[in-house]
Design a protein around this motif. Structure first.
Motif, mmCIF file in Angstrom:
data_model
loop_
_atom_site.group_PDB
_atom_site.id
_atom_site.type_symbol
_atom_site.label_atom_id
_atom_site.label_comp_id
_atom_site.label_asym_id
_atom_site.label_seq_id
_atom_site.Cartn_x
_atom_site.Cartn_y
_atom_site.Cartn_z
ATOM 1 N N ASP A 288 0.852 -1.189 0.000
ATOM 2 C CA ASP A 288 0.000 0.000 0.000
ATOM 3 C C ASP A 288 0.886 1.236 0.000
ATOM 4 O O ASP A 288 2.115 1.132 -0.127
ATOM 5 C CB ASP A 288 -0.954 -0.003 1.192
ATOM 6 N N CYS A 289 0.309 2.406 0.126
ATOM 7 C CA CYS A 289 1.097 3.634 0.190
ATOM 8 C C CYS A 289 0.525 4.528 1.293
ATOM 9 O O CYS A 289 -0.561 4.276 1.825
ATOM 10 C CB CYS A 289 1.117 4.351 -1.157
ATOM 11 N N PHE A 290 1.255 5.572 1.642
ATOM 12 C CA PHE A 290 0.844 6.425 2.758
ATOM 13 C C PHE A 290 1.492 7.795 2.626
ATOM 14 O O PHE A 290 2.408 8.003 1.819
ATOM 15 C CB PHE A 290 1.247 5.788 4.093
ATOM 16 N N GLU A 291 1.019 8.743 3.433
ATOM 17 C CA GLU A 291 1.674 10.025 3.666
ATOM 18 C C GLU A 291 1.889 10.157 5.166
ATOM 19 O O GLU A 291 1.023 9.759 5.961
ATOM 20 C CB GLU A 291 0.812 11.183 3.151
ATOM 21 N N TRP A 292 3.003 10.689 5.569
ATOM 22 C CA TRP A 292 3.312 10.777 6.996
ATOM 23 C C TRP A 292 2.242 11.511 7.801
ATOM 24 O O TRP A 292 1.869 11.047 8.897
ATOM 25 C CB TRP A 292 4.676 11.437 7.215
ATOM 26 N N PRO A 293 1.725 12.659 7.347
ATOM 27 C CA PRO A 293 0.722 13.357 8.174
ATOM 28 C C PRO A 293 -0.530 12.540 8.459
ATOM 29 O O PRO A 293 -1.189 12.756 9.482
ATOM 30 C CB PRO A 293 0.395 14.599 7.330
ATOM 31 N N THR A 294 -0.873 11.593 7.575
ATOM 32 C CA THR A 294 -2.066 10.778 7.825
ATOM 33 C C THR A 294 -1.812 9.723 8.890
ATOM 34 O O THR A 294 -2.755 9.233 9.518
ATOM 35 C CB THR A 294 -2.543 10.093 6.529
ATOM 36 N N ILE A 295 -0.559 9.363 9.109
ATOM 37 C CA ILE A 295 -0.203 8.376 10.134
ATOM 38 C C ILE A 295 0.067 9.037 11.478
ATOM 39 O O ILE A 295 -0.110 8.421 12.530
ATOM 40 C CB ILE A 295 1.030 7.565 9.672
ATOM 41 N N TRP A 296 0.466 10.300 11.470
ATOM 42 C CA TRP A 296 0.913 10.983 12.689
ATOM 43 C C TRP A 296 -0.115 10.957 13.828
ATOM 44 O O TRP A 296 0.271 10.787 14.999
ATOM 45 C CB TRP A 296 1.315 12.409 12.355
ATOM 46 N N PRO A 297 -1.425 11.101 13.557
ATOM 47 C CA PRO A 297 -2.387 11.012 14.666
ATOM 48 C C PRO A 297 -2.340 9.675 15.400
ATOM 49 O O PRO A 297 -2.505 9.629 16.624
ATOM 50 C CB PRO A 297 -3.745 11.228 13.972
#
Length: 361
Positions: free
Chosen positions: A249-258
């Motif tokens: 899959d893929c991600f962006e850091w700000p979406t994981i930070w919470p």
């Protein structure tokens, strides 16, 4: 009836992110014997024999492997990095050192072990020039090379030539942002995230993302990569091939930070780009205070995060927000289908470090 002969795998870089997981994985398999090799004593107790060895010393490699004539496989996960991590990636002497290390161990194994059948070489996204700037996405194994120097290219070319006409074969694997646990690993984003969060909390700060503009990335669980290594070592179709290996899959850091803030019981603050290499340079005493307060395992901050440069690079501080994506279609087509959710993986690994008493709960 006599039992079937076990395969014997030598894993270099056994104290690192990739090597540690490979040792753990092979040691858990019933038909494998594991020999872990590391220049520094690895923090391992895995039922595998561990051999301290400096791969830059060709004579020492030959002497050490002379006693292991039953060796059948090599997993090459060792790497020489400079103190100035990102600058070293484009310097010619780093290329020469990394090439010599690979050559020394493979030639020593060839001389000692007539049953050597396979060498797995670990690379990464620097093969596509991620350290230089944007590249065409998704990157495929057939993508053209960038302008050297790049020690991946020299190692790969040497490995191809060395295997020509021999009975052993090779496979190259290219993961992206490997996530797992290892001490003294210069490219361990997991411990960077965990210690940064813990220090922020100790200072009464909310958790703020310190990187640049959001960009789309992928990660690779070290355990998934270990399974890919075992697959490559035993698959006829994987011989002589290169494969990108990611979680799928893929991600962006700000979406994981919470989720990271939640794992540490912290408030989430707005992003605040900063160079961690600079702002974390004086935080060792604060980490020592955290270790004492929470009775953590006595690891120094420098052992958990030897270099903050990799975190700055991975979080995209000061760089363009270009996507960094690898195609894993080839690996799926050739028979390796494994995948894992990246966000869940990261939280699981942070929880594992908390359970191991390395990070505060």
């Amino acid at each position: 009836m006599a039992s079937a002969r076990k395969s014997k795998v030598l894993v270099t870089g056994a104290s690192g992110l990739v090597g540690r997981s490979a040792v753990e994985h092979f040691a858990a398999l019933p038909d494998w014997e594991v020999l872990g090799v590391s220049r520094r004593p690895p923090d391992l107790s895995l039922g595998a024999r561990l051999l301290p060895l400096d791969l830059t010393d060709g004579a020492a490699c030959r002497t050490a492997l002379a006693r292991h004539g039953d060796l059948t496989h090599i997993v090459y996960a060792a790497v020489h990095e400079k103190a100035d991590l990102t600058r070293g990636w484009t310097e010619a002497d780093q290329v020469a050192t990394n090439l010599a290390m690979l050559r020394n161990i493979v030639e020593a194994a060839e001389a000692a072990a007539p049953q050597l059948s396979h060498v797995t070489l670990l690379q990464g996204t620097k093969a596509y020039g991620v350290h230089l700037g944007p590249f065409k996405v998704p990157a495929k194994e057939s993508s053209p090379r960038h302008m050297p120097p790049n020690f991946y290219y020299d190692q790969e070319d040497w490995l191809r030539a060395a295997a020509a006409g021999k009975s052993w074969r090779w496979t190259v694997l290219r993961p992206q942002i490997v996530c797992g646990f290892a001490l003294n690993s210069a490219m361990n984003v997991l411990t960077s995230i965990g210690t940064y969060a813990a220090i922020s909390r100790e200072l009464g700060l909310p958790l703020r993302f310190p990187g640049g503009e959001p960009r789309i990335l992928e990660m690779t669980d070290a355990r998934l990569l270990a399974r890919a290594i075992a697959w490559a070592a035993t698959s006829e179709r994987a011989a002589g091939e290169i494969f990108n290996i990611t979680n799928g899959d893929c991600f962006e850091w700000p979406t994981i930070w919470p989720r990271v803030a939640e794992a540490f019981g912290m408030a989430l603050g707005p992003a605040q780009p900063c160079r961690l290499q600079r702002v974390m340079a004086d935080k060792a005493p604060i980490w020592d205070r955290i270790v004492a307060k929470h009775r953590l395992a006595p690891h120094a901050l420098a052992a958990l995060v030897p270099s903050w440069q990799y975190a700055d690079f991975t979080f995209g501080y000061g760089s363009r927000p270009n996507p960094v994506l690898l195609s894993t279609i080839k690996a799926r087509q050739f028979g390796f289908p494994d995948c894992i959710d990246t966000e869940s993986m990261l939280i699981e690994w942070l929880g594992e470090l908390q359970r191991r008493n390395i990070l505060p709960r």
